[in-house]
Design a protein around this motif. Structure first.
Motif, PDB file in Angstrom:
ATOM      1  N   ARG A 192       0.833  -1.214   0.000  1.00 12.08           N
ATOM      2  CA  ARG A 192       0.000   0.000   0.000  1.00 12.08           C
ATOM      3  C   ARG A 192       0.860   1.253   0.000  1.00 12.08           C
ATOM      4  O   ARG A 192       0.610   2.193  -0.741  1.00 12.08           O
ATOM      5  CB  ARG A 192      -0.926  -0.014   1.232  1.00 12.08           C
ATOM      6  N   GLN A 193       1.885   1.264   0.836  1.00 17.06           N
ATOM      7  CA  GLN A 193       2.754   2.432   0.932  1.00 17.06           C
ATOM      8  C   GLN A 193       3.586   2.622  -0.332  1.00 17.06           C
ATOM      9  O   GLN A 193       4.026   3.727  -0.623  1.00 17.06           O
ATOM     10  CB  GLN A 193       3.654   2.333   2.170  1.00 17.06           C
ATOM     11  N   ARG A 194       3.784   1.576  -1.091  1.00 15.69           N
ATOM     12  CA  ARG A 194       4.539   1.660  -2.344  1.00 15.69           C
ATOM     13  C   ARG A 194       3.623   1.902  -3.539  1.00 15.69           C
ATOM     14  O   ARG A 194       4.049   1.796  -4.690  1.00 15.69           O
ATOM     15  CB  ARG A 194       5.356   0.392  -2.547  1.00 15.69           C
ATOM     16  N   ASP A 195       2.352   2.179  -3.261  1.00 12.19           N
ATOM     17  CA  ASP A 195       1.365   2.483  -4.299  1.00 12.19           C
ATOM     18  C   ASP A 195       1.155   1.350  -5.303  1.00 12.19           C
ATOM     19  O   ASP A 195       0.905   1.591  -6.485  1.00 12.19           O
ATOM     20  CB  ASP A 195       1.704   3.781  -5.037  1.00 12.19           C
ATOM     21  N   ALA A 211      -4.243  -5.172  -8.581  1.00 12.48           N
ATOM     22  CA  ALA A 211      -3.194  -6.190  -8.554  1.00 12.48           C
ATOM     23  C   ALA A 211      -3.178  -6.909  -7.208  1.00 12.48           C
ATOM     24  O   ALA A 211      -2.991  -8.127  -7.146  1.00 12.48           O
ATOM     25  CB  ALA A 211      -1.832  -5.559  -8.834  1.00 12.48           C
ATOM     26  N   MET A 212      -3.389  -6.163  -6.141  1.00 12.59           N
ATOM     27  CA  MET A 212      -3.435  -6.777  -4.812  1.00 12.59           C
ATOM     28  C   MET A 212      -4.631  -7.718  -4.698  1.00 12.59           C
ATOM     29  O   MET A 212      -4.528  -8.803  -4.121  1.00 12.59           O
ATOM     30  CB  MET A 212      -3.489  -5.704  -3.731  1.00 12.59           C
ATOM     31  N   MET A 213      -5.776  -7.307  -5.225  1.00 12.81           N
ATOM     32  CA  MET A 213      -6.958  -8.157  -5.169  1.00 12.81           C
ATOM     33  C   MET A 213      -6.763  -9.427  -5.997  1.00 12.81           C
ATOM     34  O   MET A 213      -7.219 -10.498  -5.605  1.00 12.81           O
ATOM     35  CB  MET A 213      -8.188  -7.387  -5.625  1.00 12.81           C
ATOM     36  N   GLU A 214      -6.068  -9.319  -7.109  1.00 13.43           N
ATOM     37  CA  GLU A 214      -5.759 -10.511  -7.908  1.00 13.43           C
ATOM     38  C   GLU A 214      -4.896 -11.470  -7.103  1.00 13.43           C
ATOM     39  O   GLU A 214      -5.077 -12.687  -7.169  1.00 13.43           O
ATOM     40  CB  GLU A 214      -5.064 -10.126  -9.205  1.00 13.43           C
ATOM     41  N   THR A 215      -3.965 -10.924  -6.325  1.00 14.49           N
ATOM     42  CA  THR A 215      -3.130 -11.752  -5.458  1.00 14.49           C
ATOM     43  C   THR A 215      -4.000 -12.457  -4.421  1.00 14.49           C
ATOM     44  O   THR A 215      -3.818 -13.644  -4.161  1.00 14.49           O
ATOM     45  CB  THR A 215      -2.056 -10.887  -4.756  1.00 14.49           C
ATOM     46  N   ALA A 216      -4.938 -11.741  -3.839  1.00  9.38           N
ATOM     47  CA  ALA A 216      -5.840 -12.336  -2.848  1.00  9.38           C
ATOM     48  C   ALA A 216      -6.663 -13.453  -3.478  1.00  9.38           C
ATOM     49  O   ALA A 216      -6.924 -14.477  -2.834  1.00  9.38           O
ATOM     50  CB  ALA A 216      -6.759 -11.274  -2.254  1.00  9.38           C
ATOM     51  N   ASP A 217      -7.054 -13.273  -4.725  1.00  5.95           N
ATOM     52  CA  ASP A 217      -7.878 -14.266  -5.399  1.00  5.95           C
ATOM     53  C   ASP A 217      -7.142 -15.580  -5.637  1.00  5.95           C
ATOM     54  O   ASP A 217      -7.772 -16.607  -5.864  1.00  5.95           O
ATOM     55  CB  ASP A 217      -8.408 -13.710  -6.722  1.00  5.95           C
ATOM     56  N   THR A 218      -5.809 -15.555  -5.553  1.00 10.40           N
ATOM     57  CA  THR A 218      -5.040 -16.799  -5.718  1.00 10.40           C
ATOM     58  C   THR A 218      -4.967 -17.602  -4.421  1.00 10.40           C
ATOM     59  O   THR A 218      -4.514 -18.741  -4.433  1.00 10.40           O
ATOM     60  CB  THR A 218      -3.598 -16.506  -6.198  1.00 10.40           C
ATOM     61  N   GLN A 219      -5.424 -17.006  -3.317  1.00 14.44           N
ATOM     62  CA  GLN A 219      -5.417 -17.698  -2.026  1.00 14.44           C
ATOM     63  C   GLN A 219      -6.435 -18.835  -2.048  1.00 14.44           C
ATOM     64  O   GLN A 219      -7.483 -18.723  -2.648  1.00 14.44           O
ATOM     65  CB  GLN A 219      -5.743 -16.746  -0.876  1.00 14.44           C
ATOM     66  N   ALA A 265      -8.900  -2.986   3.943  1.00 11.42           N
ATOM     67  CA  ALA A 265      -8.611  -2.214   5.160  1.00 11.42           C
ATOM     68  C   ALA A 265      -7.319  -1.415   4.994  1.00 11.42           C
ATOM     69  O   ALA A 265      -7.238  -0.257   5.413  1.00 11.42           O
ATOM     70  CB  ALA A 265      -8.520  -3.143   6.367  1.00 11.42           C
ATOM     71  N   ALA A 266      -6.314  -2.020   4.380  1.00 12.00           N
ATOM     72  CA  ALA A 266      -5.042  -1.321   4.170  1.00 12.00           C
ATOM     73  C   ALA A 266      -5.211  -0.152   3.212  1.00 12.00           C
ATOM     74  O   ALA A 266      -4.659   0.930   3.435  1.00 12.00           O
ATOM     75  CB  ALA A 266      -3.987  -2.292   3.637  1.00 12.00           C
ATOM     76  N   TYR A 267      -5.987  -0.353   2.155  1.00 10.66           N
ATOM     77  CA  TYR A 267      -6.146   0.694   1.150  1.00 10.66           C
ATOM     78  C   TYR A 267      -7.101   1.795   1.587  1.00 10.66           C
ATOM     79  O   TYR A 267      -7.168   2.838   0.942  1.00 10.66           O
ATOM     80  CB  TYR A 267      -6.535   0.090  -0.206  1.00 10.66           C
ATOM     81  N   GLU A 268      -7.809   1.585   2.680  1.00  9.62           N
ATOM     82  CA  GLU A 268      -8.625   2.658   3.249  1.00  9.62           C
ATOM     83  C   GLU A 268      -7.777   3.618   4.071  1.00  9.62           C
ATOM     84  O   GLU A 268      -8.234   4.685   4.447  1.00  9.62           O
ATOM     85  CB  GLU A 268      -9.740   2.075   4.128  1.00  9.62           C
ATOM     86  N   ARG A 269      -6.542   3.228   4.313  1.00 11.95           N
ATOM     87  CA  ARG A 269      -5.624   4.074   5.079  1.00 11.95           C
ATOM     88  C   ARG A 269      -4.734   4.847   4.113  1.00 11.95           C
ATOM     89  O   ARG A 269      -4.535   4.438   2.972  1.00 11.95           O
ATOM     90  CB  ARG A 269      -4.809   3.195   6.022  1.00 11.95           C
ATOM     91  N   PRO A 270      -4.174   5.947   4.575  1.00 11.92           N
ATOM     92  CA  PRO A 270      -3.374   6.780   3.669  1.00 11.92           C
ATOM     93  C   PRO A 270      -2.018   6.168   3.324  1.00 11.92           C
ATOM     94  O   PRO A 270      -1.455   5.391   4.100  1.00 11.92           O
ATOM     95  CB  PRO A 270      -3.185   8.076   4.457  1.00 11.92           C
ATOM     96  N   ALA A 271      -1.536   6.541   2.154  1.00 11.08           N
ATOM     97  CA  ALA A 271      -0.159   6.237   1.756  1.00 11.08           C
ATOM     98  C   ALA A 271       0.646   7.509   1.994  1.00 11.08           C
ATOM     99  O   ALA A 271       0.182   8.611   1.695  1.00 11.08           O
ATOM    100  CB  ALA A 271      -0.094   5.836   0.286  1.00 11.08           C
ATOM    101  N   TYR A 272       1.829   7.358   2.545  1.00  8.99           N
ATOM    102  CA  TYR A 272       2.651   8.516   2.898  1.00  8.99           C
ATOM    103  C   TYR A 272       3.861   8.620   1.983  1.00  8.99           C
ATOM    104  O   TYR A 272       4.304   7.639   1.392  1.00  8.99           O
ATOM    105  CB  TYR A 272       3.098   8.412   4.355  1.00  8.99           C
ATOM    106  N   SER A 273       4.409   9.814   1.909  1.00  6.21           N
ATOM    107  CA  SER A 273       5.552  10.049   1.029  1.00  6.21           C
ATOM    108  C   SER A 273       6.891   9.915   1.745  1.00  6.21           C
ATOM    109  O   SER A 273       7.903   9.654   1.102  1.00  6.21           O
ATOM    110  CB  SER A 273       5.446  11.425   0.370  1.00  6.21           C
ATOM    111  N   THR A 274       6.914  10.085   3.058  1.00  5.10           N
ATOM    112  CA  THR A 274       8.190   9.974   3.768  1.00  5.10           C
ATOM    113  C   THR A 274       8.359   8.562   4.331  1.00  5.10           C
ATOM    114  O   THR A 274       7.388   7.916   4.742  1.00  5.10           O
ATOM    115  CB  THR A 274       8.287  10.981   4.932  1.00  5.10           C
ATOM    116  N   GLU A 275       9.583   8.091   4.340  1.00  4.28           N
ATOM    117  CA  GLU A 275       9.876   6.758   4.853  1.00  4.28           C
ATOM    118  C   GLU A 275       9.481   6.623   6.318  1.00  4.28           C
ATOM    119  O   GLU A 275       8.991   5.577   6.738  1.00  4.28           O
ATOM    120  CB  GLU A 275      11.362   6.428   4.671  1.00  4.28           C
ATOM    121  N   GLU A 276       9.675   7.672   7.072  1.00  9.47           N
ATOM    122  CA  GLU A 276       9.341   7.644   8.495  1.00  9.47           C
ATOM    123  C   GLU A 276       7.842   7.418   8.705  1.00  9.47           C
ATOM    124  O   GLU A 276       7.429   6.579   9.516  1.00  9.47           O
ATOM    125  CB  GLU A 276       9.765   8.953   9.168  1.00  9.47           C
ATOM    126  N   MET A 277       7.017   8.136   7.979  1.00 12.91           N
ATOM    127  CA  MET A 277       5.566   7.983   8.119  1.00 12.91           C
ATOM    128  C   MET A 277       5.092   6.651   7.537  1.00 12.91           C
ATOM    129  O   MET A 277       4.163   6.038   8.062  1.00 12.91           O
ATOM    130  CB  MET A 277       4.837   9.155   7.457  1.00 12.91           C
TER     131      MET A 277
END
Length: 105
Positions: free
Chosen positions: A42-45, A50-58, A72-84
Motif C-alpha cells: 500500500r505504501q509503495r502504491d 493487482a493486490m486483489m488478484e493476489t488475494a484471489d489466488t489464495q 482495510a489497508a487501502y482505506e488508510r493513507p499512503a505517505y511520502s516519507t519513509e518515516e511515516m
C-alpha cells in the motif's frame, strides 16, 4: 477505518481451529507478517486491482479474509516519507495482530 481493520483480522482469525496456544500464536504471527506485507505494498502504491488478484489466488477460506485485509489497508493513507510509511506499516500490522490475539484468547 478501525472497523475495517478489525473485521479483516477477525475474518482471518476465525479460520483458526481449536488447537494449542503455540499454533494459535504462530498463526497470528503469520497474519501479522501478511498484514505488514500488505501495508508495505500500500505504501509503495501497488495497484489495488493487482493486490486483489493476489488475494484471489489464495486457497478457499483465505480468499475473503485476505480481500478484507487489503481493503482495510487501502482505506488508510499512503505517505511520502519513509518515516511515516514505517509508522503506518507498524500501526496496521499491530492492529491486525492485536485483533488476532484477542480472538484466539
Amino acid at each position: 477505518m478501525k472497523y475495517s481493520v478489525c473485521a479483516a483480522a477477525f475474518g482471518v482469525a476465525s479460520l483458526i481451529s481449536a488447537g494449542s496456544t503455540n499454533a494459535e500464536d504462530d498463526f497470528c504471527k503469520a497474519i501479522g507478517k501478511t498484514a505488514r506485507s500488505v501495508m508495505v505494498a500500500r505504501q509503495r502504491d501497488v495497484d489495488l486491482s493487482a493486490m486483489m488478484e493476489t488475494a484471489d489466488t489464495q486457497g478457499g477460506a483465505f480468499k475473503a479474509p485476505m480481500r478484507q485485509m487489503i481493503i482495510a489497508a487501502y482505506e488508510r493513507p499512503a505517505y511520502s516519507t519513509e518515516e511515516m510509511q514505517a509508522k503506518e506499516i507498524s500501526e496496521f500490522a499491530n492492529e491486525i495482530l492485536l485483533a488476532c490475539y484477542k480472538r484466539v484468547k
